[in-house]
Each structure stands twice: as structure tokens, then as C-alpha cells.
Design an enzyme around this catalytic site. Structure first.
Site, mmCIF file in Angstrom:
data_model
loop_
_atom_site.group_PDB
_atom_site.id
_atom_site.type_symbol
_atom_site.label_atom_id
_atom_site.label_comp_id
_atom_site.label_asym_id
_atom_site.label_seq_id
_atom_site.Cartn_x
_atom_site.Cartn_y
_atom_site.Cartn_z
ATOM 1 N N GLN A 1 -7.069 -1.578 5.132
ATOM 2 C CA GLN A 1 -5.982 -0.985 4.362
ATOM 3 C C GLN A 1 -6.550 -0.056 3.275
ATOM 4 O O GLN A 1 -5.919 0.928 2.885
ATOM 5 C CB GLN A 1 -5.134 -2.081 3.702
ATOM 6 C CG GLN A 1 -4.006 -1.548 2.826
ATOM 7 C CD GLN A 1 -3.109 -2.660 2.323
ATOM 8 O OE1 GLN A 1 -2.441 -3.326 3.106
ATOM 9 N NE2 GLN A 1 -3.122 -2.881 1.011
ATOM 10 N N TYR B 1 -9.175 -5.268 14.106
ATOM 11 C CA TYR B 1 -8.573 -4.932 12.809
ATOM 12 C C TYR B 1 -8.716 -6.069 11.804
ATOM 13 O O TYR B 1 -8.537 -7.244 12.132
ATOM 14 C CB TYR B 1 -7.097 -4.593 12.965
ATOM 15 C CG TYR B 1 -6.464 -4.158 11.652
ATOM 16 C CD1 TYR B 1 -6.607 -2.853 11.206
ATOM 17 C CD2 TYR B 1 -5.781 -5.069 10.845
ATOM 18 C CE1 TYR B 1 -6.075 -2.445 10.001
ATOM 19 C CE2 TYR B 1 -5.245 -4.675 9.630
ATOM 20 C CZ TYR B 1 -5.394 -3.366 9.210
ATOM 21 O OH TYR B 1 -4.875 -2.971 8.007
ATOM 22 N N SER C 1 0.812 -1.221 0.000
ATOM 23 C CA SER C 1 0.000 0.000 0.000
ATOM 24 C C SER C 1 0.843 1.267 0.000
ATOM 25 O O SER C 1 0.320 2.363 0.196
ATOM 26 C CB SER C 1 -0.916 0.012 1.229
ATOM 27 O OG SER C 1 -0.144 0.031 2.435
ATOM 28 N N LYS D 1 -7.609 4.319 3.464
ATOM 29 C CA LYS D 1 -6.815 5.516 3.140
ATOM 30 C C LYS D 1 -7.096 6.014 1.733
ATOM 31 O O LYS D 1 -7.198 7.221 1.499
ATOM 32 C CB LYS D 1 -5.326 5.217 3.326
ATOM 33 C CG LYS D 1 -4.947 5.050 4.801
ATOM 34 C CD LYS D 1 -3.608 4.393 4.986
ATOM 35 C CE LYS D 1 -3.655 2.905 4.724
ATOM 36 N NZ LYS D 1 -4.560 2.169 5.631
ATOM 37 N N ASN E 1 -1.553 -1.946 13.971
ATOM 38 C CA ASN E 1 -2.984 -1.654 14.099
ATOM 39 C C ASN E 1 -3.253 -0.322 14.784
ATOM 40 O O ASN E 1 -4.092 0.463 14.332
ATOM 41 C CB ASN E 1 -3.686 -2.782 14.852
ATOM 42 C CG ASN E 1 -3.611 -4.098 14.112
ATOM 43 O OD1 ASN E 1 -3.078 -4.175 13.005
ATOM 44 N ND2 ASN E 1 -4.141 -5.150 14.722
ATOM 45 N N GLU F 1 -19.650 22.150 -13.938
ATOM 46 C CA GLU F 1 -20.124 20.805 -14.245
ATOM 47 C C GLU F 1 -19.234 19.741 -13.601
ATOM 48 O O GLU F 1 -19.721 18.710 -13.114
ATOM 49 C CB GLU F 1 -20.175 20.622 -15.760
ATOM 50 C CG GLU F 1 -21.255 21.480 -16.419
ATOM 51 C CD GLU F 1 -21.161 21.473 -17.942
ATOM 52 O OE1 GLU F 1 -20.247 20.819 -18.477
ATOM 53 O OE2 GLU F 1 -21.995 22.134 -18.591
ATOM 54 N N SER G 1 -15.800 24.594 -27.317
ATOM 55 C CA SER G 1 -16.217 23.326 -27.906
ATOM 56 C C SER G 1 -15.242 22.945 -29.002
ATOM 57 O O SER G 1 -14.672 23.802 -29.678
ATOM 58 C CB SER G 1 -17.634 23.460 -28.489
ATOM 59 O OG SER G 1 -17.932 22.393 -29.362
ATOM 60 N N ASN H 1 -18.471 27.085 -22.374
ATOM 61 C CA ASN H 1 -19.067 26.101 -21.466
ATOM 62 C C ASN H 1 -18.617 26.285 -20.017
ATOM 63 O O ASN H 1 -17.434 26.494 -19.749
ATOM 64 C CB ASN H 1 -18.696 24.689 -21.924
ATOM 65 C CG ASN H 1 -19.223 24.376 -23.309
ATOM 66 O OD1 ASN H 1 -20.321 24.797 -23.667
ATOM 67 N ND2 ASN H 1 -18.442 23.657 -24.094
ATOM 68 N N THR I 1 -39.201 27.934 -7.253
ATOM 69 C CA THR I 1 -39.573 26.634 -6.696
ATOM 70 C C THR I 1 -40.018 25.770 -7.870
ATOM 71 O O THR I 1 -40.648 26.267 -8.814
ATOM 72 C CB THR I 1 -40.717 26.739 -5.669
ATOM 73 O OG1 THR I 1 -41.888 27.250 -6.326
ATOM 74 C CG2 THR I 1 -40.337 27.676 -4.510
ATOM 75 N N HIS I 2 -39.661 24.495 -7.859
ATOM 76 C CA HIS I 2 -39.954 23.600 -8.979
ATOM 77 C C HIS I 2 -39.367 24.132 -10.289
ATOM 78 O O HIS I 2 -39.891 23.856 -11.365
ATOM 79 C CB HIS I 2 -41.462 23.380 -9.130
ATOM 80 C CG HIS I 2 -42.146 22.971 -7.870
ATOM 81 N ND1 HIS I 2 -42.123 21.679 -7.388
ATOM 82 C CD2 HIS I 2 -42.842 23.707 -6.952
ATOM 83 C CE1 HIS I 2 -42.807 21.622 -6.254
ATOM 84 N NE2 HIS I 2 -43.237 22.833 -5.964
ATOM 85 N N LYS J 1 -19.482 28.302 -28.538
ATOM 86 C CA LYS J 1 -19.714 27.797 -27.184
ATOM 87 C C LYS J 1 -18.740 28.373 -26.157
ATOM 88 O O LYS J 1 -17.563 28.537 -26.413
ATOM 89 C CB LYS J 1 -19.613 26.267 -27.157
ATOM 90 C CG LYS J 1 -20.681 25.551 -27.961
ATOM 91 C CD LYS J 1 -22.075 25.795 -27.414
ATOM 92 C CE LYS J 1 -22.310 25.106 -26.101
ATOM 93 N NZ LYS J 1 -22.267 23.647 -26.194
#
Length: 472
Positions: A313, A308, A15, A316, A101, A281, A268, A276, A146-147, A274
Site C-alpha cells: 500500500q 501481495y 490510503s 504509491k 490485488n 540548491e 538573504s 542566492n 578535473t578534481h 546576496k
């Protein structure tokens, strides 16, 4: 085990590529641990000084990139082996009374405390930026939705402050997560407790932990503190995502409420016109990753036997992904929000459509003695009439209004102006200028309080210099 581990197994279980990020916290924890060993006579003062000197040198070598880390299983084996190269025999004593541990939980708790402070600094900076925009836009009337349909007029500052409040709650969650991390785990060893009478209170003082974790089995097997932190990150990302979604919509040609500086947009590959909002996003997309990190951590833990297990492992990788994406997203959003211009004339024109004053017309009739349900019905009929005849409420004659209700009078026209609609919302959480100004004043105090709180938290984190000074 006498037989050599298969190379494929080593490759699968190593690791170091992930946990080498914990090198500083592992060095800090080791320095404190050997100070505890010296106090109970396991190592001599001379050995302690030699180990501390070696740890200082090893820290510099790691930071200069002069070590080949790929040969080691994890950061713990790297520290111990390279320390042996530097100082010899005393390095073989640093793991006395300690297990991987409790060692890794210590590293993770130290890391989490540090990263929480970094996140708090970032989020407080963003809140300060939002506060500045609110002050600048307190007189700008803005349509609330709203909505995803126009609802009522609000102050643009009121809208911006709604996200200030969200991030304020997120900051509070981060502080709670800090407290969750602030339990000193050393002394738990593998699961039953250390076989050496380590002065855990001394270690907690050196490492700046407020509390002592109390059960060795719980210490080595629990990752609640990580879940608390990743949950806090998930909430931050959710709020950034919702803010980003609003701004993406407001930036579209159909709305045109905002313009984003070109340097913070992309083009684009095929459409030359464009511009963007890719950063917004991406933040919206990254929120799903961090929320997914929370689910990963909880699913990983839900079926583990006590204490443990090697599954942990993987914690992380999940943790680093969550806090990394969150920190980068806050930083980028804070840069972007300063490069947004609100198109006040467009916003003003758009307020003329959508009948945002309808609720205030109904309230006018209530104040003239009509029941709210009847007022709601009358106003609905007026809106329907306007839609069918291509008219605006403000363009109807008083005689026409009286045909719907005799309670209408000349003062209705001033009552349904956008500014009047705002001022009518004079509750403490409302959008009247007085109430928004009050909250801006309160927000300034909040920022000052948060900055002072961060300074206090910094004093509750361990740093290598103070550890070395105490231990050496």
C-alpha cells in the site's frame, strides 16, 4: 470477520489521501473490466451501458470536487460505492472476477505509462534548450575541470552537450521503463488467477497493453516496473544535481562564469548584497529525496513473502513523491537555464591562468620525437618554473623554452593558443569545432527522433474516451 473494525485501525490503514490520484486510471480499468465481463455473459449489455454511463458521471463529479472522499478507505471503494449511489444494483457486479490485488497493479501500470510520457516530454524540452545554448556557444572557449582544478580548454558547447548526452541516456531509460510497465495484469485476481474466463487479450487491446503478464502470483506481488521508473527518475535527478552543482560554483564570486537572472534567485534575510541560487540548491537537495525513494522501494520489497502484502500500500506514496519531485525539478531547471548568461570576458580572462595549455605543450614535444613520459616531465618543470617566477607559459622566450628542451621551435606559441588546443582534440568525441558541430547536427536528429517516439508511445496509452467508446 463479523466484528466492526476499530476506528483507529481504519484511520491507520486508509490510503484514500494518497491513491485518489489514481481515480482516472481506476475508472479506465473498471470500464475495461466490465466490458470483459459483458463479453463472457456475467453482465448484460444493458448493465454494461448503465455502468459506463455511471463511470462517466462519476468522473465528472470527482473532477468537480463534489464528492467527500475522506469517508472511503481507498480509491477502489470510492469508485464502487459512489457508482452504486448513481446506478444501483449493476455497480455491485463490477468487482466480479477481480481482486484489489490485480486492480491496483493495473491502476499503477496505467499511471506509470502516462507519467513516463509526461517526463519524456519535459526532458526532451530541456534537451532542446541545451542544444540551443550549445549552438550559441560553439565558439566560446571554456575551462574544463578535473578534481575541481583547471584541466584543459574545451568548447562551452562541448560542456553543455555533455549534459545533453546524460539526459539522452535518461530518456532511453524512461522508454525502457515504459516497456517494463506495458504488461496487462487483469485476470490475476488475488494470486491464483480469476475464476472467470476473462478474455485477457481483449482487455490488453482495450487498455493498450503490448504484453500479457504471465504469472498471477508474480503479477500481484511484483513492483519491478515501479523500481525501473524510480531508478530512471533517480538518474535524472542525479544529473540535474551535478549540473546544478556546476552552475552554483560557476555563479559564485570566485568564478563569476555565469549570471542568473534576479527573478530566479533569492535574497538573504540579513545580508542585502546576496543573490542566492536557491533553485539550483533545492534541485540538488531534492535529488537525495528521489534517490532515497528508490532505496525505500527496494528495501520495502526485499523481504516480502510472495504475492501481495499490505506493505505494498505504501508503494504509491513513494512513487508519487519520486515522479512528482522529478517532474517539477526538470520543469524548473528548464526555466532557469534560459535565464543564465555566460560571462564570456570573465571566462576568457580566467583561461589565462591555470596552465590549461600544458597538455598540448607535452603533445607538441611528442610530435617532435620526444617520448610522452619525458614530455610530461619537461612540461611539468616548465609549469613549476612559471609558478615559482610568476610567469605564464606563453610569456616565456624561445631561448628559455629551449633550456628545457631543444625540440621547441617558434611554432610552439601558435600551438598552445586556446583555440589551437581545442582544434587539436579532433577525435569524434573531442572538443574541436568540427566535432562539436557534428554532434550538434546529430543532437538535432535525436530531438526529432525523441519527439516522434513520444507520439508513438502516446498511442500505446489508454484514455477514458476510447475505453468508453469501445466498452459502451
Amino acid at each position: 470477520m463479523d466484528s466492526k473494525t476499530d476506528k483507529a485501525v481504519e484511520d491507520f490503514t486508509y490510503s484514500i489521501d494518497i491513491d485518489r490520484s489514481l481515480y482516472l486510471h481506476d475508472i479506465i480499468g473498471t470500464a475495461a473490466h466490465v466490458a470483459g465481463l459483458e463479453k463472457i455473459g456475467v453482465i448484460s449489455r444493458a448493465e454494461l451501458e448503465k455502468i459506463i454511463t455511471g463511470l462517466k458521471d462519476l468522473k465528472q463529479k470527482i473532477e468537480k470536487g463534489s464528492l467527500n472522499t475522506s469517508d472511503y478507505e481507498d480509491i477502489h471503494s470510492l469508485i464502487e460505492s459512489e457508482l452504486y449511489v448513481l446506478i444501483g444494483e449493476p455497480a455491485l457486479k463490477i468487482h466480479t472476477g477481480r481482486s484489489r490485488n490485480d486492480q491496483i497493479v493495473l491502476d499503477e501500470r496505467l499511471f506509470c505509462k502516462d507519467i513516463i510520457i509526461s517526463l519524456l516530454i519535459e526532458i526532451t524540452g530541456l534537451m532542446a534548450d541545451l542544444l540551443k545554448i550549445s549552438q550559441e556557444q560553439i565558439d566560446t572557449v571554456f575551462p574544463a575541470y578535473t578534481h575541481l582544478q583547471k584541466a584543459q580548454p574545451v568548447s562551452l558547447a562541448h560542456y553543455i552537450l555533455s549534459f545533453f548526452d546524460k539526459f539522452s541516456r535518461d530518456s532511453d531509460k524512461l522508454k525502457q521503463a515504459f516497456e517494463s510497465c506495458d504488461y496487462m495484469p487483469l485476470g490475476a485476481a488475488a494470486c491464483a488467477g480469476s475464476g472467470y474466463k476473462i478474455d485477457r487479450k481483449m482487455l490488453a487491446d482495450i487498455l493498450k497493453f503490448k504484453n500479457l503478464a504471465s504469472n498471477s502470483m508474480d503479477i500481484v506481488g511484483s513492483r519491478d516496473f515501479m523500481i525501473d521508473l524510480i531508478y530512471s527518475c533517480s538518474m535524472i535527478m542525479m544529473h540535474l544535481s551535478r549540473f546544478s552543482e556546476d552552475l552554483i560554483i560557476y555563479n559564485s564570486d570566485e568564478f563569476s562564469y555565469i549570471d542568473i537572472e534576479e527573478s530566479f534567485c533569492t535574497g538573504s534575510s540579513i545580508m542585502p548584497q546576496k543573490k542566492n541560487p536557491d533553485l539550483l540548491e533545492l534541485i540538488r537537495g531534492k535529488s537525495s529525496l528521489v534517490i532515497g525513494n528508490l532505496m525505500q522501494m527496494m528495501i520495502m520489497l526485499k523481504a516480502l513473502p510472495s504475492t501481495y502484502n499490505r506493505d505494498l500500500q505504501e508503494d504509491k506514496k513513494i512513487l508519487f513523491d519520486a515522479v512528482g519531485e522529478t517532474a517539477r525539478s526538470i520543469s524548473m531547471f528548464a526555466k532557469l537555464i534560459k535565464r543564465i548568461r555566460f560571462n564570456s570576458e570573465v571566462i576568457k580572462d580566467k583561461l589565462e591562468n591555470g596552465f590549461l595549455e600544458a597538455t598540448d605543450m607535452a603533445d607538441y614535444l611528442v610530435n617532435r620525437g620526444e617520448s610522452f613520459r619525458s614530455s610530461h616531465h619537461i612540461t611539468g618543470n616548465i609549469v613549476k618554473y612559471c609558478i615559482e617566477n610568476g610567469k605564464k607559459i606563453s610569456g616565456l622566450t624561445l631561448d628559455k623554452l629551449k633550456s628545457f628542451s631543444p625540440l621547441f621551435n617558434d611554432d610552439i606559441y601558435s600551438r598552445i593558443k586556446m583555440e589551437s588546443c581545442l582544434e587539436a582534440r579532433d577525435v569524434d568525441c573531442g572538443t574541436s569545432k568540427k566535432r562539436v558541430a557534428e554532434r550538434i547536427k546529430k543532437a538535432k536528429k535525436t530531438i526529432r527522433s525523441y519527439k516522434a517516439g513520444i507520439d508513438k508511445l502516446k498511442k500505446r496509452t489508454a484514455n477514458i474516451e476510447s475505453i468508453i467508446k469501445i466498452a459502451g
